[in-house]
Design an enzyme around this catalytic site. Structure first.
Site, short mmCIF file in Angstrom:
data_model
loop_
_atom_site.label_atom_id
_atom_site.label_comp_id
_atom_site.label_asym_id
_atom_site.label_seq_id
_atom_site.Cartn_x
_atom_site.Cartn_y
_atom_site.Cartn_z
N ASP A 229 0.84 -1.20 0.00
CA ASP A 229 0.00 0.00 0.00
C ASP A 229 0.87 1.25 0.00
O ASP A 229 1.96 1.24 -0.57
CB ASP A 229 -0.92 -0.03 1.23
CG ASP A 229 -2.27 0.62 0.98
OD1 ASP A 229 -2.30 1.86 0.90
OD2 ASP A 229 -3.28 -0.09 0.86
N HIS B 235 -3.28 6.13 3.70
CA HIS B 235 -4.18 5.04 3.31
C HIS B 235 -3.71 3.70 3.85
O HIS B 235 -4.48 2.92 4.41
CB HIS B 235 -4.28 5.00 1.79
CG HIS B 235 -5.21 3.97 1.24
ND1 HIS B 235 -4.81 2.67 0.97
CD2 HIS B 235 -6.52 4.03 0.90
CE1 HIS B 235 -5.82 1.99 0.47
NE2 HIS B 235 -6.88 2.79 0.42
N SER C 35 -11.58 -0.46 0.04
CA SER C 35 -10.28 -0.65 0.70
C SER C 35 -10.44 -1.15 2.12
O SER C 35 -9.88 -2.19 2.49
CB SER C 35 -9.47 0.64 0.69
OG SER C 35 -8.82 0.85 -0.53
#
Length: 554
Positions: A141, A181, A374
């Site tokens: 990620d 994120h 996600s």
């Protein structure tokens, strides 16, 4: 199959030219001189990586990375040389170094509670001593932020929590996450902090983590960096006991699943024994909106649902419009399952880009609220960690099979009608106690597909989905009434008709753990869950004229 692969490469190159002219996410690197205006970066593949490298250099290109996992390299080339390279027998495929985007977005004192764990029943699994211990999770990620919920086990120990770190963006020696994120996703999986409800805020709070950074501060990741990250995970899987790879990103579909380099890398990871969990994407609600690598038939693809801010009441749960839906362009039923993906509160540092640019989504000092597939993917990755913690012998195919068999679909037991089609909800919503403990006849056969033959190019597959003359999506061999209408969809409507999700107490929570085998011997599930043993599970046919490519201009 060699002829087919070369033919597909030619067609892909036509697509490359179209994409480049339209500027759709191709990772073009600025030329050293204005004369070389067609300079770009590409993924080139062949049977022998050394030969591919030699040819790239012969045609004036520069190799930027070696991608042995997919028998290829990433290179900087003049676009005018691509047709010549494709004429070389040693080159089987050329793909633009495209971009992937994050499958999450922001929503508008005490450590807040993460209710998503209770929504999927993880707290019940914890009560029986299963918490992710002994499993290592790779999070590919934007990185990992220095958050205590990620760098410490529940007992406060740091040693063994972050087992490894690799940065393919800046080559940083220490974990970092300028975007935020990856930290949020990792927190959904593994946060060891207790919330104000005195329960853990991560699905698998004792899992060990490996951080692999492939996306920059803006959240941009190229095919090259993603494949490098996946390759590193595969190469180090035994060293760190990596059992699960979470990949919460998505890219547009521009080729059959088997021709996409990121899909190929994740297929190789799956074949190496790593459970790959990925996002469906946030491009719903219509049909054919699943992205790459969610369109990969081997991996576990996750869509999202929301508890509508009532985690203890399933009656108002629904699939929000952002959750991408199938079928895939190759005819497969996707997503595989759905999980909580609305207003998910998880870890994030205040100096992260997402926290700075959307301060209204901050919750407390080091938490942040996001929605998307996600976090839904991260929920399922956490559940998979619990499954492997309880039963380490499970293979990736068996993990996927158990998730299919124990998911709870939106289904009305009175009318026998499904509230959502299989292309919207897959097998249904994940429920951790069933996934971990239910008695399920294990399936180790890979759903009728040979992944090694697929990777070798000897055979490829299409699913059982098709679109009839009226534009209705159906399953081959079905009479139109399969599983209460779950296999018939107009590809547009998203409203649920009500049903099983509407009765959150139907299993009798207080009695659920009386003998833990309550569901195992029940005819309620049978051998194939609510969907039985119909086309949902035998969805494999050889590549031919199937799929939807003829309808989409490919």
């Amino acid at each position: 199959m060699t002829h087919m692969r070369i033919t597909i490469s030619r067609l892909l190159w036509v697509m490359v030219l179209v994409v480049m002219s339209a500027g759709l996410g191709v990772g073009v690197t600025p030329a050293r001189s204005q004369v070389a205006s067609s300079l770009g970066t590409y993924i080139l593949q062949g049977e022998d990586v050394d030969q591919v490298m030699a040819l790239v250099r012969r045609y004036g290109g520069v190799v930027s990375s070696r991608l042995d996992l997919i028998h290829g390299v990433a290179a900087q080339l003049d676009a005018q040389t691509i047709p010549w390279l494709l004429s070389e027998k040693a080159i089987t495929q050329v793909t633009p170094n495209g971009s992937l985007t994050l499958s999450a977005k922001g929503d508008h004192g005490k450590t807040p509670a993460g209710d998503f764990g209770n929504v999927v029943g993880a707290n019940l699994v914890w009560s029986l001593g299963v918490n992710g211990k002994g499993v290592t999770m790779a999070v590919v990620d934007t990185g990992l932020g220095w958050h205590p919920g990620l760098f410490k086990f529940p007992d406060g120990r740091e040693r063994g929590r972050i087992l490894a770190w690799k940065d393919f963006v800046e080559d940083s020696r220490h974990p970092k996450d300028p975007n935020g994120h990856g930290t949020h996703v990792a927190g959904v999986i593994a946060n060891s902090q207790n919330g104000d409800d005195d329960e853990w805020n991560g699905i698998a709070p004792w899992v060990s983590l490996v951080g692999v950074r492939v996306a920059d501060e803006a959240g941009s990741a190229t095919y090259e960096r993603v494949i490098q990250g996946i390759q590193w995970v595969v190469e180090n899987r035994e060293r760190y006991n990596i059992r699960v790879l979470n990949f919460s990103m998505s890219a547009p579909v521009r080729s059959p699943y088997w021709a996409d380099p990121v899909n190929q890398a994740l297929m190789a990871a799956w074949a190496a024994g790593i459970v790959v969990v990925t996002s469906a994407g946030n491009n719903g609600p219509g049909a054919l909106s699943i992205g790459v690598p969610g369109n990969n038939p081997y991996v576990i693809t996750v869509g999202g649902f929301t508890d509508a801010y009532t985690p203890d009441d399933w009656r108002d749960d629904y699939i929000p419009p952002f959750s991408s839906a199938g079928p895939t362009h190759d005819g497969f039923i996707k997503p595989d399952v759905v999980a909580p993906g609305g207003h998910i509160v998880s870890t994030m540092l205040p100096n992260s880009l997402l926290a700075r640019t959307t301060p209204e989504n901050r919750v407390g000092g080091n938490y942040f609220k996001m929605s998307g597939t996600s976090p839904a993917t991260a929920v399922v990755s956490g559940v998979v960690a619990l499954m492997l913690s309880y039963n380490p012998a499970l293979t990736p195919d068996q993990v996927k099979h158990r998730l299919h068999m124990t998911a709870i679909p939106q289904f009305n037991p009175q009318t026998h009608e499904a509230g959502y089609s299989v292309w919207q909800q897959g097998a249904g919503r994940v429920f951790a106690p069933l996934a971990v403990f239910a008695e399920v006849a294990e399936d180790g056969g890979g759903f009728g597909m040979d992944i090694q033959a697929d990777l070798a190019g000897a055979v490829h597959y299409v699913g059982y989905s098709y679109r009839d003359q009226e534009g209705i999506y159906r399953l081959f061999g079905d009479d139109g009434t399969w599983a209460g209408g779950a296999g018939v969809w107009d590809g547009i409507s998203i409203a649920s008709q009500g049903g099983l999700w509407s009765d959150g107490g139907f299993w009798g929570m207080s009695d659920f753990w009386g003998d833990r085998g309550f569901w195992g011997d029940s005819a309620y599930w049978g051998s194939g869950g609510f969907w039985g043993d119909r086309g949902f599970w035998r969805e494999r046919r050889l590549w031919g004229h199937g799929g939807f490519w003829g309808h989409t201009g490919w």
